[in-house]
Design a protein around this motif. Structure first.
Motif, PDB file in Angstrom:
ATOM      1  N   ASN A  12       0.795  -1.230   0.000  1.00 30.26           N
ATOM      2  CA  ASN A  12       0.000   0.000   0.000  1.00 30.26           C
ATOM      3  C   ASN A  12       0.826   1.277   0.000  1.00 30.26           C
ATOM      4  OD1 ASN A  12      -2.423   1.287  -0.194  1.00 30.26           O
ATOM      5  ND2 ASN A  12      -2.851   1.278   2.008  1.00 30.26           N
ATOM      6  N   ILE A  13       1.856   1.283  -0.823  1.00 36.17           N
ATOM      7  CA  ILE A  13       2.595   2.530  -1.061  1.00 36.17           C
ATOM      8  C   ILE A  13       2.017   3.093  -2.345  1.00 36.17           C
ATOM      9  CG2 ILE A  13       4.845   3.596  -1.434  1.00 36.17           C
ATOM     10  CD1 ILE A  13       6.114   1.066  -0.302  1.00 36.17           C
ATOM     11  N   THR A  14       1.426   4.282  -2.236  1.00 36.43           N
ATOM     12  CA  THR A  14       0.813   4.849  -3.445  1.00 36.43           C
ATOM     13  C   THR A  14       1.252   6.291  -3.661  1.00 36.43           C
ATOM     14  OG1 THR A  14      -1.197   5.607  -2.300  1.00 36.43           O
ATOM     15  CG2 THR A  14      -1.262   3.393  -3.216  1.00 36.43           C
ATOM     16  N   VAL A  15       1.180   6.689  -4.926  1.00 37.14           N
ATOM     17  CA  VAL A  15       1.390   8.085  -5.305  1.00 37.14           C
ATOM     18  C   VAL A  15       0.089   8.560  -5.954  1.00 37.14           C
ATOM     19  CG1 VAL A  15       3.897   8.062  -5.455  1.00 37.14           C
ATOM     20  CG2 VAL A  15       2.559   7.268  -7.409  1.00 37.14           C
ATOM     21  N   ASN A  16       0.050   9.815  -6.390  1.00 36.63           N
ATOM     22  CA  ASN A  16      -1.197  10.383  -6.921  1.00 36.63           C
ATOM     23  C   ASN A  16      -1.846   9.528  -7.996  1.00 36.63           C
ATOM     24  OD1 ASN A  16      -1.231  12.665  -5.342  1.00 36.63           O
ATOM     25  ND2 ASN A  16       0.024  13.856  -6.764  1.00 36.63           N
ATOM     26  N   VAL A  59      13.833  16.751   6.667  1.00 36.95           N
ATOM     27  CA  VAL A  59      13.866  16.265   8.054  1.00 36.95           C
ATOM     28  C   VAL A  59      12.477  15.759   8.459  1.00 36.95           C
ATOM     29  CG1 VAL A  59      14.368  16.913  10.444  1.00 36.95           C
ATOM     30  CG2 VAL A  59      15.648  17.990   8.581  1.00 36.95           C
ATOM     31  N   PRO A  60      12.303  14.436   8.538  1.00 36.65           N
ATOM     32  CA  PRO A  60      11.023  13.941   9.027  1.00 36.65           C
ATOM     33  C   PRO A  60      10.889  14.276  10.505  1.00 36.65           C
ATOM     34  CG  PRO A  60      12.584  12.118   8.725  1.00 36.65           C
ATOM     35  CD  PRO A  60      13.262  13.369   8.226  1.00 36.65           C
ATOM     36  N   ILE A  61       9.750  14.848  10.898  1.00 34.01           N
ATOM     37  CA  ILE A  61       9.554  15.204  12.312  1.00 34.01           C
ATOM     38  C   ILE A  61       8.633  14.142  12.906  1.00 34.01           C
ATOM     39  CG2 ILE A  61       8.922  17.056  13.913  1.00 34.01           C
ATOM     40  CD1 ILE A  61       9.339  19.044  11.620  1.00 34.01           C
ATOM     41  N   GLY A  62       9.235  13.013  13.213  1.00 34.11           N
ATOM     42  CA  GLY A  62       8.484  11.845  13.687  1.00 34.11           C
ATOM     43  C   GLY A  62       8.829  10.660  12.798  1.00 34.11           C
ATOM     44  N   ASP A  63       8.448   9.468  13.257  1.00 31.35           N
ATOM     45  CA  ASP A  63       8.684   8.273  12.441  1.00 31.35           C
ATOM     46  C   ASP A  63       7.648   8.247  11.319  1.00 31.35           C
ATOM     47  OD1 ASP A  63      10.579   7.674  14.341  1.00 31.35           O
ATOM     48  OD2 ASP A  63       9.345   6.180  15.380  1.00 31.35           O
ATOM     49  N   VAL A  64       8.085   7.810  10.152  1.00 28.81           N
ATOM     50  CA  VAL A  64       7.183   7.712   8.993  1.00 28.81           C
ATOM     51  C   VAL A  64       7.291   6.290   8.456  1.00 28.81           C
ATOM     52  CG1 VAL A  64       6.596   8.669   6.718  1.00 28.81           C
ATOM     53  CG2 VAL A  64       7.654  10.147   8.440  1.00 28.81           C
ATOM     54  N   LYS A  65       6.183   5.584   8.436  1.00 29.26           N
ATOM     55  CA  LYS A  65       6.208   4.216   7.904  1.00 29.26           C
ATOM     56  C   LYS A  65       6.423   4.265   6.388  1.00 29.26           C
ATOM     57  CE  LYS A  65       2.848   2.607  11.361  1.00 29.26           C
ATOM     58  NZ  LYS A  65       2.157   3.853  11.797  1.00 29.26           N
ATOM     59  N   MET A  66       6.814   3.136   5.828  1.00 30.99           N
ATOM     60  CA  MET A  66       7.114   3.136   4.397  1.00 30.99           C
ATOM     61  C   MET A  66       5.910   3.570   3.569  1.00 30.99           C
ATOM     62  SD  MET A  66       8.998   0.296   2.055  1.00 30.99           S
ATOM     63  CE  MET A  66      10.340  -0.095   3.134  1.00 30.99           C
ATOM     64  N   ASN A  67       4.726   3.302   4.076  1.00 27.80           N
ATOM     65  CA  ASN A  67       3.518   3.736   3.350  1.00 27.80           C
ATOM     66  C   ASN A  67       2.857   4.952   4.027  1.00 27.80           C
ATOM     67  OD1 ASN A  67       2.450   2.568   5.600  1.00 27.80           O
ATOM     68  ND2 ASN A  67       1.377   0.911   4.546  1.00 27.80           N
ATOM     69  N   GLY A  68       3.656   5.668   4.823  1.00 25.91           N
ATOM     70  CA  GLY A  68       3.093   6.758   5.622  1.00 25.91           C
ATOM     71  C   GLY A  68       3.291   8.147   5.054  1.00 25.91           C
ATOM     72  N   GLY A  69       3.631   8.232   3.744  1.00 22.66           N
ATOM     73  CA  GLY A  69       3.689   9.556   3.125  1.00 22.66           C
ATOM     74  C   GLY A  69       5.073  10.175   3.053  1.00 22.66           C
ATOM     75  N   GLY A  70       6.110   9.335   3.106  1.00 25.67           N
ATOM     76  CA  GLY A  70       7.477   9.866   3.081  1.00 25.67           C
ATOM     77  C   GLY A  70       7.901  10.366   1.708  1.00 25.67           C
ATOM     78  N   ASN A 128      -0.726   6.731   3.685  1.00 27.42           N
ATOM     79  CA  ASN A 128      -1.646   5.600   3.898  1.00 27.42           C
ATOM     80  C   ASN A 128      -1.393   4.944   5.250  1.00 27.42           C
ATOM     81  OD1 ASN A 128      -2.846   5.797   1.324  1.00 27.42           O
ATOM     82  ND2 ASN A 128      -1.193   4.639   0.387  1.00 27.42           N
ATOM     83  N   ASP A 129      -0.916   5.701   6.199  1.00 30.89           N
ATOM     84  CA  ASP A 129      -0.569   5.116   7.498  1.00 30.89           C
ATOM     85  C   ASP A 129      -1.775   4.386   8.094  1.00 30.89           C
ATOM     86  OD1 ASP A 129       1.687   5.752   9.939  1.00 30.89           O
ATOM     87  OD2 ASP A 129      -0.302   5.034  10.519  1.00 30.89           O
ATOM     88  N   PRO A 130      -1.603   3.094   8.418  1.00 25.60           N
ATOM     89  CA  PRO A 130      -2.739   2.317   8.927  1.00 25.60           C
ATOM     90  C   PRO A 130      -3.223   2.801  10.291  1.00 25.60           C
ATOM     91  CG  PRO A 130      -0.704   1.035   9.039  1.00 25.60           C
ATOM     92  CD  PRO A 130      -0.378   2.296   8.295  1.00 25.60           C
ATOM     93  N   ASP A 131      -2.372   3.566  10.998  1.00 29.90           N
ATOM     94  CA  ASP A 131      -2.763   4.072  12.320  1.00 29.90           C
ATOM     95  C   ASP A 131      -3.153   5.550  12.271  1.00 29.90           C
ATOM     96  OD1 ASP A 131      -2.021   1.545  13.500  1.00 29.90           O
ATOM     97  OD2 ASP A 131       0.071   2.186  13.240  1.00 29.90           O
TER      98      ASP A 131
END
Ligand code: AKG
Ligand code: FE2
Length: 324
Positions: free
Chosen positions: A8-12, A192-203, A289-292
């Motif tokens: 669930n890694i998606t782009v536009n 600089v990510p300000i927090g952890d970003v999952k692989m599908n979390g919008g990085g 798409n962060d599941p949380d």
């Protein structure tokens, strides 16, 4: 799982899978300087793991969400540092700043989003952000040493605190020089990510080996602008007719990668990581798409060698419609 990539890694314009994407190469900041510089030159980016103190980055995240909490953006009863989006709210009322919500760099959202947008902008001027994060001594020292600019290293005051709420439109395909054309292409961006970003979390994602592609596109834009008889001022504008309304190369990263025959490079990120990239390196962001329902928060801080001509427009704090 799709190969080594998270699902669930998606782009536009669709999914990123092992067909059109691979992993970003991480680097240990303690590697010899020559090795780090060589990687940066070769890859167009340098993904430094735990380059600045994680706790300091998380402090900024906590302060940011403490400040935005009165707008109702956070899930009731959740800890602000987690930045969990409130499931009973609509993301339309919490549009991301600096992503793709507004044309140009105008103000996103309507009246119901006003307080959120105001606070998200005000956050750019707070000491817990400007002094404690953007001007963090570890980040400055890292860049000054890495570039060899030493005391000539100048931190641009203009930064963008980008808060991608779940499912909202992320930033499209671009390289940063488009926005820094009033200076020579000598700047360096620290994402600089300000927090952890999952692989599908919008990085952030980078187009593999695309520094040369960006340089070629920039040369083509300059030529086209000349042909079209644009004034010098217009040719240097990020928002001229060569670009999309958002000054992007494209709003369709999957298509763009296919057209150019390159893959996107993706990663999960942790608070404390820093990615440096070159001014023509092509990048975009994935959909959160962060599941949380974690809100993706990141900033981009730019540096230049102040002994060379640089883009003075970047010495003011970000505000809407600042024309940059
Ligand atoms: O954080 C984002 O989504 C975009 C960041 C970016 O474009 C940059 O760091 O130059
Ligand atoms: Fe960028």
């Amino acid at each position: 799982m799709v190969g080594v990539l998270h699902e669930n890694i998606t782009v536009n314009d669709g999914p990123l899978t092992s067909d059109n994407a691979a992993l970003l190469r991480p680097s240990d900041p303690n590697l010899p300087l020559e090795e780090l510089r060589q990687r940066y030159e070769q890859d167009g980016y340098l993904f430094l793991k735990q380059a600045i103190p994680r706790e300091d980055v998380l402090d900024a995240r906590r302060r940011y969400f403490d400040y935005l909490a009165p707008t109702g953006v956070l899930k009731e009863g959740s800890d602000p540092v987690q930045g969990i989006f409130n499931p009973i709210k609509s993301v339309d009322d919490y549009p991301g700043i600096g992503a793709g919500a507004a044309d140009g760099n105008g103000r996103p959202g309507g009246a119901s989003a006003a307080e959120f947008v105001d606070r998200a902008i005000e956050a750019h001027y707070k000491d817990w952000y400007v002094d404690k994060l953007c001007n963090h001594p570890a980040l400055y020292a890292l860049v000054a040493r890495f570039t060899g600019w030493g005391q000539n290293t100048l931190t641009f005051k203009r930064t963008l605190l980008r808060n991608n709420t779940p499912g909202t439109r992320p930033i499209g395909v671009h390289y940063d020089q488009i926005f820094i054309r009033h200076g020579e292409p000598t700047s360096i961006t620290a994402w600089v990510p300000i927090g952890d970003v999952k692989m599908n979390g919008g990085g952030l994602i980078y187009l593999e080996d695309s520094d040369a592609v960006g340089q070629k596109l920039e040369a083509d834009f300059t030529a086209k602008a000349k042909q079209a008889g644009m004034s010098e001022e217009e040719a240097r504008s990020a928002f001229n007719s060569n670009m999309t309304a958002n000054a992007m190369l494209s709003d369709a990263p999957a298509d763009f990668a296919k057209e150019h025959g390159h893959r996107w490079l993706v990663s999960a990120y942790e608070a404390g990581d820093v990615v440096l990239h070159k001014p023509h390196m092509i990048h975009a962001s994935t959909v959160n798409n962060d599941p949380d329902n974690v809100i993706r928060l990141a900033t981009d801080i730019r540096f230049c060698d102040s002994s060379k001509p640089y883009d003075k427009r970047w010495m003011n704090f970000y505000r809407f419609n600042d024309g940059v």
